[in-house]
Design a protein around this motif. Structure first.
Motif, PDB file in Angstrom:
ATOM      1  N   GLU A 171      15.923   9.775 -17.863  1.00 28.83           N
ATOM      2  CA  GLU A 171      16.275   9.226 -19.169  1.00 28.83           C
ATOM      3  C   GLU A 171      15.067   8.578 -19.836  1.00 28.83           C
ATOM      4  OE1 GLU A 171      19.601   6.637 -19.210  1.00 28.83           O
ATOM      5  OE2 GLU A 171      21.005   8.162 -18.484  1.00 28.83           O
ATOM      6  N   ALA A 172      15.023   8.691 -21.146  1.00 25.72           N
ATOM      7  CA  ALA A 172      13.950   8.078 -21.926  1.00 25.72           C
ATOM      8  C   ALA A 172      14.210   6.594 -22.107  1.00 25.72           C
ATOM      9  CB  ALA A 172      13.836   8.764 -23.284  1.00 25.72           C
ATOM     10  N   GLY A 173      13.110   5.834 -22.097  1.00 26.37           N
ATOM     11  CA  GLY A 173      13.218   4.397 -22.311  1.00 26.37           C
ATOM     12  C   GLY A 173      12.955   4.011 -23.758  1.00 26.37           C
ATOM     13  N   TYR A 174      12.557   2.748 -23.950  1.00 31.97           N
ATOM     14  CA  TYR A 174      12.400   2.218 -25.303  1.00 31.97           C
ATOM     15  C   TYR A 174      11.092   1.453 -25.458  1.00 31.97           C
ATOM     16  CZ  TYR A 174      17.339   3.355 -25.449  1.00 31.97           C
ATOM     17  OH  TYR A 174      18.532   4.020 -25.388  1.00 31.97           O
ATOM     18  N   THR A 175      10.052   1.898 -24.773  1.00 32.71           N
ATOM     19  CA  THR A 175       8.734   1.279 -24.925  1.00 32.71           C
ATOM     20  C   THR A 175       7.832   2.234 -25.699  1.00 32.71           C
ATOM     21  OG1 THR A 175       7.592   2.220 -23.007  1.00 32.71           O
ATOM     22  CG2 THR A 175       9.092   0.385 -22.591  1.00 32.71           C
ATOM     23  N   PRO A 176       6.659   1.786 -26.145  1.00 35.85           N
ATOM     24  CA  PRO A 176       5.746   2.696 -26.846  1.00 35.85           C
ATOM     25  C   PRO A 176       5.316   3.887 -26.005  1.00 35.85           C
ATOM     26  CG  PRO A 176       5.122   0.430 -27.257  1.00 35.85           C
ATOM     27  CD  PRO A 176       6.187   0.381 -26.204  1.00 35.85           C
ATOM     28  N   ASP A 177       5.380   3.738 -24.666  1.00 33.30           N
ATOM     29  CA  ASP A 177       4.972   4.834 -23.780  1.00 33.30           C
ATOM     30  C   ASP A 177       6.143   5.616 -23.209  1.00 33.30           C
ATOM     31  OD1 ASP A 177       2.175   4.500 -23.941  1.00 33.30           O
ATOM     32  OD2 ASP A 177       2.339   2.741 -22.635  1.00 33.30           O
ATOM     33  N   SER A 178       7.357   5.338 -23.696  1.00 29.96           N
ATOM     34  CA  SER A 178       8.499   6.127 -23.238  1.00 29.96           C
ATOM     35  C   SER A 178       8.346   7.578 -23.698  1.00 29.96           C
ATOM     36  CB  SER A 178       9.802   5.520 -23.768  1.00 29.96           C
ATOM     37  OG  SER A 178      10.064   4.284 -23.133  1.00 29.96           O
ATOM     38  N   TYR A 179       9.157   8.461 -23.124  1.00 36.06           N
ATOM     39  CA  TYR A 179       9.026   9.914 -23.323  1.00 36.06           C
ATOM     40  C   TYR A 179       7.694  10.403 -22.749  1.00 36.06           C
ATOM     41  CZ  TYR A 179      12.897   9.421 -26.612  1.00 36.06           C
ATOM     42  OH  TYR A 179      14.112   9.133 -27.185  1.00 36.06           O
ATOM     43  N   SER A 180       7.349   9.890 -21.569  1.00 39.05           N
ATOM     44  CA  SER A 180       6.087  10.312 -20.968  1.00 39.05           C
ATOM     45  C   SER A 180       6.206  10.443 -19.453  1.00 39.05           C
ATOM     46  CB  SER A 180       4.983   9.295 -21.289  1.00 39.05           C
ATOM     47  OG  SER A 180       5.315   8.021 -20.768  1.00 39.05           O
ATOM     48  N   SER A 181       7.405  10.799 -18.972  1.00 41.25           N
ATOM     49  CA  SER A 181       7.642  10.829 -17.526  1.00 41.25           C
ATOM     50  C   SER A 181       8.188  12.179 -17.068  1.00 41.25           C
ATOM     51  CB  SER A 181       8.625   9.725 -17.126  1.00 41.25           C
ATOM     52  OG  SER A 181       8.129   8.458 -17.462  1.00 41.25           O
ATOM     53  N   THR A 182       7.951  12.472 -15.776  1.00 38.84           N
ATOM     54  CA  THR A 182       8.478  13.681 -15.154  1.00 38.84           C
ATOM     55  C   THR A 182       9.082  13.324 -13.803  1.00 38.84           C
ATOM     56  OG1 THR A 182       6.371  14.215 -14.078  1.00 38.84           O
ATOM     57  CG2 THR A 182       6.760  15.162 -16.258  1.00 38.84           C
ATOM     58  N   LEU A 183      10.017  14.160 -13.371  1.00 37.71           N
ATOM     59  CA  LEU A 183      10.656  13.998 -12.067  1.00 37.71           C
ATOM     60  C   LEU A 183      10.616  15.346 -11.358  1.00 37.71           C
ATOM     61  CD1 LEU A 183      12.346  12.298 -10.050  1.00 37.71           C
ATOM     62  CD2 LEU A 183      14.385  13.042 -11.310  1.00 37.71           C
TER      63      LEU A 183
END
Length: 224
Positions: A171-183
């Motif tokens: 799930e995407a978060g709510y920080t400036p760097d959210s939408y930057s993760s992989t699993l």
């Protein structure tokens, strides 16, 4: 290695392999595709997948990647989910063990409002549960990056039930760097293991005894 130990090792492997039955198809993504898996973006079936879901092929050793990194082409606004239906068929004298490898990485800050992942069982009417059959998770929602192997015995209430799925959620978060993760997900197994391993058949014991006698006779001849 002498003859008797060789045969003993072979027999142990034979009994061990006969005790287990794997119930999950393409859990190691050995077909290097998403066969037997469903993919969802923001709760809707994603058949195209684009950058949201990828197969990472390391010279034929494949694993699944769930992605919310917009720099890698992901399109999710909220979440991506990788799901497979479970075959929970099991004999009365067996237990079901679930196991998988995971690797959560990216560039978010690990805070409470950063990107997160979690893993759960879910039935066909939306009830989310943990391994004990009560509401909960296999891996609770976390924003901390890391990697590991998860293994757990499922409660007997799951035995021979239908309509249960295993979900991996990013799930995407709510920080400036959210939408930057992989699993990354790999080596997903569901295994039926007998609670009592049957004793070896008499023929196997006779074979082992004969091998031991042969080994002792060979050693005696060499010392003369």
């Amino acid at each position: 290695m002498k003859t008797a130990p060789k045969i003993l090792t072979l027999l142990c492997l034979l009994f061990a392999s006969g005790a287990n039955a794997t119930l999950l198809t393409n859990g190691a993504f050995q077909s290097c595709n998403f066969n037997s898996w469903d993919t969802y973006t923001d709760g809707v079936t994603n058949a195209v997948r684009d950058g949201d879901f990828n197969i990472i092929d390391n010279a034929g050793d494949c694993q699944a990647e769930i992605n919310i990194d917009v720099n890698n082409g992901a399109t999710a606004v909220f979440a991506n989910t990788l799901s497979t239906e479970l075959d929970l068929s099991v004999a009365a004298d067996s237990q079901l063990w679930l196991s998988f490898d995971w690797d959560f990485a990216g560039f978010d800050d690990g805070s409470d409002i950063a990107d997160l992942f979690f893993v759960n069982l879910i039935d066909d009417i939306g009830n989310i549960t943990g391994a004990d059959g009560t509401p909960g998770f296999l891996i609770a929602p976390t924003s901390l990056y890391g990697a590991g192997t998860f293994s757990v015995m499922l409660d007997s209430s799951f035995h021979n039930q239908t309509g249960w799925f295993l979900d991996f959620n990013l799930e995407a978060g709510y920080t400036p760097d959210s939408y930057s993760s992989t699993l990354l997900i790999d080596n997903v197994t569901l295994t039926a293991i007998p609670t009592e391993v049957p004793a070896p058949p008499m023929s196997a014991l006779l074979l082992l005894g004969t091998a031991a006698l042969f080994s002792r006779r060979s050693q005696s001849n060499r010392t003369r």
